[in-house]
Every structure is written in C-alpha cells, then in structure tokens.
Design a protein around this motif. Structure first.
Motif, PDB file in Angstrom:
ATOM      1  N   THR A   1      -5.368   8.374  -0.481  1.00  0.00           N
ATOM      2  CA  THR A   1      -4.255   8.229   0.454  1.00  0.00           C
ATOM      3  C   THR A   1      -3.952   9.567   1.118  1.00  0.00           C
ATOM      4  N   GLN A   2      -3.732   9.538   2.435  1.00  0.00           N
ATOM      5  CA  GLN A   2      -3.358  10.771   3.123  1.00  0.00           C
ATOM      6  C   GLN A   2      -1.992  11.233   2.627  1.00  0.00           C
TER       7      GLN A   2
ATOM      8  N   ARG B   1      -5.877  14.627   1.160  1.00  0.00           N
ATOM      9  CA  ARG B   1      -5.779  13.299   0.558  1.00  0.00           C
ATOM     10  C   ARG B   1      -5.614  13.417  -0.947  1.00  0.00           C
TER      11      ARG B   1
ATOM     12  N   TYR C   1       3.593   3.870   0.494  1.00  0.00           N
ATOM     13  CA  TYR C   1       2.225   4.259   0.158  1.00  0.00           C
ATOM     14  C   TYR C   1       1.578   3.183  -0.701  1.00  0.00           C
ATOM     15  N   VAL C   2       0.268   3.059  -0.581  1.00  0.00           N
ATOM     16  CA  VAL C   2      -0.497   2.202  -1.481  1.00  0.00           C
ATOM     17  C   VAL C   2      -0.492   2.851  -2.859  1.00  0.00           C
ATOM     18  N   ARG C   3      -0.252   2.040  -3.889  1.00  0.00           N
ATOM     19  CA  ARG C   3      -0.140   2.553  -5.251  1.00  0.00           C
ATOM     20  C   ARG C   3      -1.340   2.129  -6.097  1.00  0.00           C
ATOM     21  N   ASP C   4      -1.646   2.955  -7.080  1.00  0.00           N
ATOM     22  CA  ASP C   4      -2.666   2.611  -8.062  1.00  0.00           C
ATOM     23  C   ASP C   4      -2.121   1.496  -8.956  1.00  0.00           C
TER      24      ASP C   4
ATOM     25  N   ILE D   1       0.596   7.148  -6.353  1.00  0.00           N
ATOM     26  CA  ILE D   1       0.011   6.954  -5.025  1.00  0.00           C
ATOM     27  C   ILE D   1      -1.512   6.966  -5.160  1.00  0.00           C
ATOM     28  N   ALA D   2      -2.160   6.029  -4.506  1.00  0.00           N
ATOM     29  CA  ALA D   2      -3.580   5.774  -4.742  1.00  0.00           C
ATOM     30  C   ALA D   2      -4.468   6.924  -4.288  1.00  0.00           C
TER      31      ALA D   2
ATOM     32  N   THR E   1       3.331  11.824  -6.079  1.00  0.00           N
ATOM     33  CA  THR E   1       4.171  10.663  -6.387  1.00  0.00           C
ATOM     34  C   THR E   1       5.572  11.108  -6.794  1.00  0.00           C
TER      35      THR E   1
ATOM     36  N   GLY F   1      -2.440  13.143  -7.901  1.00  0.00           N
ATOM     37  CA  GLY F   1      -1.640  12.032  -7.428  1.00  0.00           C
ATOM     38  C   GLY F   1      -0.271  11.941  -8.073  1.00  0.00           C
TER      39      GLY F   1
ATOM     40  N   ASP G   1       7.420  12.146  -3.774  1.00  0.00           N
ATOM     41  CA  ASP G   1       7.888  10.967  -3.047  1.00  0.00           C
ATOM     42  C   ASP G   1       9.141  10.394  -3.703  1.00  0.00           C
TER      43      ASP G   1
END
Length: 290
Positions: A37-38, A91, A24-27, A33-34, A7, A3, A10
């Motif tokens: 996540t795709q 993912r 993106y959904v984050r941790d 990025i969690a 990240t 991840g 990104d």
C-alpha cells in the motif's frame, strides 16, 4: 517501511481527520495496512529515529547531533521542503534507507531580538527501486526566551477546511512513533516552567502531516503530490482548537498549467485564528496519465 508503524500513525491521526479521509486496505490476518500500500505523505517522518541513548540527549530531551553549542539551546522546527518521486512512492514493507547531512548552518541577526542559528538538513530516502523522497528540513536554535505567539491572519478564505483539537494522547503517541523525546511535546511541567509555553506544543512534523492528509482528502482524481514547501509561523498548543485549511491557487488560465500541474495553498490556524504553519503543495498528474 514497517506496516505496524504506519498503521499506528493512521490510528493516531485518523480520529482527528475528516470522515471522508480515504481508508486503507488491511491485512486480513493482523489488521495492519497491507503490504504494498502506498504510504501517507509525511509518514516517513515517523521512521529513521535517532540512535542515541538517553544520556546522550540534550537537556530538553532532543538529540544533539545537529545542535549548535550553548547558549543556543532552545529549538523549534522552522519548516522545510519535501519532494516526492511520483514514479516511485514509498510503500508498506519497502526496504528503505535514509541518508542525512547538515546542508548549511547560518546565523540570522535580528534587530529586535538575539540572533538565531539556522540549521538546514538534507535527507534522501531510497528503496530497492531507487529514489523515493528528498527532504530539506529547517531547524532554528535560539537563546532561551519567552516565545510570543504571533497573530498573523491569513488574508484569503479557504475552499476547504477542517477543525480539530490536539489531545495529550495524540501528542504522546506521535512522540512515541517518531522516537521524539523533546519534552515540550509531552512534559507539561517542563514546557511551562522551563521553556515558558502555556502548554504542550504540537509537533511541527505532525502539523505538516495533518495538512498533507487534508490535501489527500480533497485530492483531484488522477493527481499525485509532488512537493510541499512549508514554513512554521507560530506554535500550536494541546487542547486548543486548530483549523486546517486549503485553497487552490489560480492564475489567469485557471488552476492547471499546460503540463497539468496544480498548486494548492495549505495552512493551519491556531485558536486565535493566527497562522501557525503555511505552505504550497504542488500536485501533478499520476505517471500513468501524464
């Protein structure tokens, strides 16, 4: 698929993309990025680096395991085809393996220049659920020359576009993420004095990734990228504006075929308006709506 790596990718490209580029959904703990996540299409290009050490590299800094012998020592990323399994996308945190083989080597004779050696690679990626991505990568090797940038302009108007200017930091970070020590991307003295470029070159896979993120920004609802077939046409350089473009390919029945497939033409234009990379993306309904 770590991840932190995706990240950092990104963080490298997001500042140069449209403000509408999806987030993106984050941790909550570490900010990456969690898990689950795709991953962005093209993100796989910064994974699976070469394992050779510095003294096993070619003089230009690139690994030599698929390079032909001298005098074909000047290398360019010529294009490729990436096929994505929409039923099993990559993912974050997937345990993933990649196999790579040299699929074909051919000599291309040219009437107005020395021949090229074309090396075609085939790469397969699998996670614990099965096949994820197949990539056919095309590399071209040539004798050292002064590369002349073509100014071939696209004949159609885009339906969506975005302008950006690649920076030294962007290219350095992408080189680091992809473990790509090809000196044309970060060593300006080498790029100008040895390979005779006007400046640092933008990576072919980075351009490909940026085009796919432009598409993602304009992706229709309930659709997914199936493949991207593309070709590099001419170089793009650091600190020179680049325009990413897209248009939906229509036929007499409209943009979709009977099974819902759509085609989108994507291309990058350099600061002179000339084609730098072009390709066709195929998108299909998400498996849940097929």
């Amino acid at each position: 698929m770590d991840g932190r790596q995706v990240t950092l990718l990104d963080q490298t490209i997001r500042p140069h993309l449209p403000s509408s580029y999806p987030g993106y959904v984050r941790d909550n703990k570490v900010g990456d990025i969690a898990v689950g996540t795709q991953m962005a299409h093209g993100a796989h290009l910064v994974y699976f680096p070469s394992h050779v050490n510095e003294f096993q590299l070619s003089p230009d800094g690139y690994h030599a395991d698929e390079a032909p012998p001298d005098p074909f020592c000047q290398r360019v990323w010529a294009g490729g085809l990436i096929e994505f399994n929409t039923f099993n996308p990559l993912r974050v945190d997937d345990l993933t393996s990649q196999t790579k083989r040299i699929d074909n080597v051919a000599i291309k004779e040219r009437s107005d220049a020395d021949p090229l050696v074309l090396v075609n690679l085939a790469l397969e990626m699998h996670n614990t659920r099965g096949h994820c991505v197949t990539e056919y990568r095309n590399l071209a090797y040539m004798k050292p020359i002064d590369l002349q940038r073509k100014t071939v302009k696209h004949r159609r108007e885009p339906e969506f576009s975005h302008e950006l200017t690649p920076t030294e930091i962007m290219l350095f970070r992408y080189s680091a993420l992809s473990w790509n020590s090809h000196r044309i991307h970060y060593d300006a003295v080498y790029a100008q004095n040895v390979e005779r470029h006007p400046g640092l070159l933008v990576h072919g896979p980075l351009t490909c990734t940026l085009l796919l993120q432009l598409l993602q920004t304009h992706m229709p609802q309930h659709m997914a990228l199936k493949s991207f077939d593309y070709r590099a046409v001419s170089p793009m350089y650091c600190q020179q504006p680049v325009t990413l473009n897209g248009r939906w390919i229509q036929d007499a029945l409209g943009t979709r075929t009977s099974n819902g497939t759509q085609l989108c033409e994507l291309w990058a234009a350099n600061n002179n308006g000339g084609l730098a990379m072009k390709g066709v993306a195929t998108i299909v309904p998400l498996p849940s709506v097929q």
